[in-house]
Design a protein around this motif. Sequence first.
Motif, PDB file in Angstrom:
ATOM      1  N   SER A  57      24.903  -9.014  83.422  1.00 40.15           N
ATOM      2  CA  SER A  57      26.693  -9.242  83.521  1.00 40.15           C
ATOM      3  C   SER A  57      27.442  -8.171  82.638  1.00 40.15           C
ATOM      4  O   SER A  57      28.153  -7.208  83.009  1.00 40.15           O
ATOM      5  CB  SER A  57      27.358 -10.643  82.573  1.00 40.15           C
ATOM      6  OG  SER A  57      26.397 -10.277  81.457  1.00 40.15           O
ATOM      7  N   VAL A  58      26.092  -7.501  82.100  1.00 47.76           N
ATOM      8  CA  VAL A  58      27.092  -5.791  81.862  1.00 47.76           C
ATOM      9  C   VAL A  58      26.477  -4.870  82.875  1.00 47.76           C
ATOM     10  O   VAL A  58      27.722  -3.827  83.305  1.00 47.76           O
ATOM     11  CB  VAL A  58      25.954  -5.162  80.314  1.00 47.76           C
ATOM     12  CG1 VAL A  58      26.603  -3.739  80.333  1.00 47.76           C
ATOM     13  CG2 VAL A  58      25.814  -6.465  78.626  1.00 47.76           C
ATOM     14  N   THR A 102      28.435 -11.543  77.786  1.00 51.63           N
ATOM     15  CA  THR A 102      28.750 -10.030  76.658  1.00 51.63           C
ATOM     16  C   THR A 102      29.404  -9.433  77.623  1.00 51.63           C
ATOM     17  O   THR A 102      30.223  -8.473  77.131  1.00 51.63           O
ATOM     18  CB  THR A 102      27.137  -9.415  76.406  1.00 51.63           C
ATOM     19  OG1 THR A 102      26.332 -10.759  75.515  1.00 51.63           O
ATOM     20  CG2 THR A 102      26.324  -7.897  75.535  1.00 51.63           C
ATOM     21  N   GLY A 103      28.375  -9.650  79.183  1.00 45.93           N
ATOM     22  CA  GLY A 103      29.203  -9.198  80.321  1.00 45.93           C
ATOM     23  C   GLY A 103      30.961  -9.054  80.179  1.00 45.93           C
ATOM     24  O   GLY A 103      31.468  -7.689  80.432  1.00 45.93           O
ATOM     25  N   ALA A 106      32.419  -7.103  77.753  1.00 44.05           N
ATOM     26  CA  ALA A 106      32.278  -5.932  78.065  1.00 44.05           C
ATOM     27  C   ALA A 106      33.300  -5.148  79.114  1.00 44.05           C
ATOM     28  O   ALA A 106      33.995  -3.752  79.395  1.00 44.05           O
ATOM     29  CB  ALA A 106      31.512  -5.362  78.665  1.00 44.05           C
ATOM     30  N   TYR A 107      34.039  -6.439  80.223  1.00 39.99           N
ATOM     31  CA  TYR A 107      34.710  -6.359  80.737  1.00 39.99           C
ATOM     32  C   TYR A 107      35.814  -6.002  80.329  1.00 39.99           C
ATOM     33  O   TYR A 107      36.906  -5.034  81.180  1.00 39.99           O
ATOM     34  CB  TYR A 107      34.721  -8.035  81.475  1.00 39.99           C
ATOM     35  CG  TYR A 107      35.543  -7.690  82.991  1.00 39.99           C
ATOM     36  CD1 TYR A 107      35.174  -6.920  83.868  1.00 39.99           C
ATOM     37  CD2 TYR A 107      36.253  -8.410  82.768  1.00 39.99           C
ATOM     38  CE1 TYR A 107      36.236  -7.224  85.388  1.00 39.99           C
ATOM     39  CE2 TYR A 107      37.451  -8.771  84.786  1.00 39.99           C
ATOM     40  CZ  TYR A 107      37.381  -8.024  85.623  1.00 39.99           C
ATOM     41  OH  TYR A 107      37.599  -7.509  86.750  1.00 39.99           O
ATOM     42  N   THR A 110      36.025  -2.104  78.916  1.00 44.51           N
ATOM     43  CA  THR A 110      36.107  -1.202  79.973  1.00 44.51           C
ATOM     44  C   THR A 110      37.364  -1.153  80.940  1.00 44.51           C
ATOM     45  O   THR A 110      37.988  -0.564  81.148  1.00 44.51           O
ATOM     46  CB  THR A 110      35.201  -1.566  81.061  1.00 44.51           C
ATOM     47  OG1 THR A 110      35.027  -3.182  81.398  1.00 44.51           O
ATOM     48  CG2 THR A 110      34.109  -1.633  80.195  1.00 44.51           C
TER      49      THR A 110
END
Length: 182
Positions: A57-58, A102-103, A106-107, A110
């Motif tokens: 996912s990251v 987690t991704g 992070a999404y 970002t």
Amino acid sequence: ILAFYIQKKDINKIITSFLFGMLLSEIIAYGMYFGFWEIHGHGPEYPSPFMHHIIYSVFLAFTATILLYRLFSKNYSLQSKIFIFIFFLSVSGNLFISIGRTGQLAYIITIISVFILHFRFSFKSIISSIALIVIIFSTAYQISPNFQKRMHAAKNEIKKIQTGDLNSSWGTRVAFWIISYD
């Protein structure tokens, strides 16, 4: 070590190769999600083909960041930008059928970063990025059963943490933060 040996002229080729690899991984993940095949005994319930769902996912969030940045760039033709936009939507969809929160976090970070880098730090960049995040996350919530389950699980874990019960995925992280602080 690799950073010292990479020449500036090769960076775009390396990033494009990474994106191509993620495209292949994504095709395989969609095949798993829709039940066309299983990899390592995993299918629709765990569509992360070659790595743990957190790492995958990251990587998806990082891929979406690169694609969004390229979408805003003036260095690509209209045809390329259409492909980049479709790829961005596909990566975003894949991020929300996977179970890696987690991704997804992070999404969010970002997307805000790309908007600020591209449009500078302004009211417009903050509002635009928040609007995009709300649209993407609400669409994902409506469409993806995996994302719905993970959001409900997160809500329940937060309730547990508030009562002092740290026996969950997020609770363990909170316990580590408390211990680290102490």
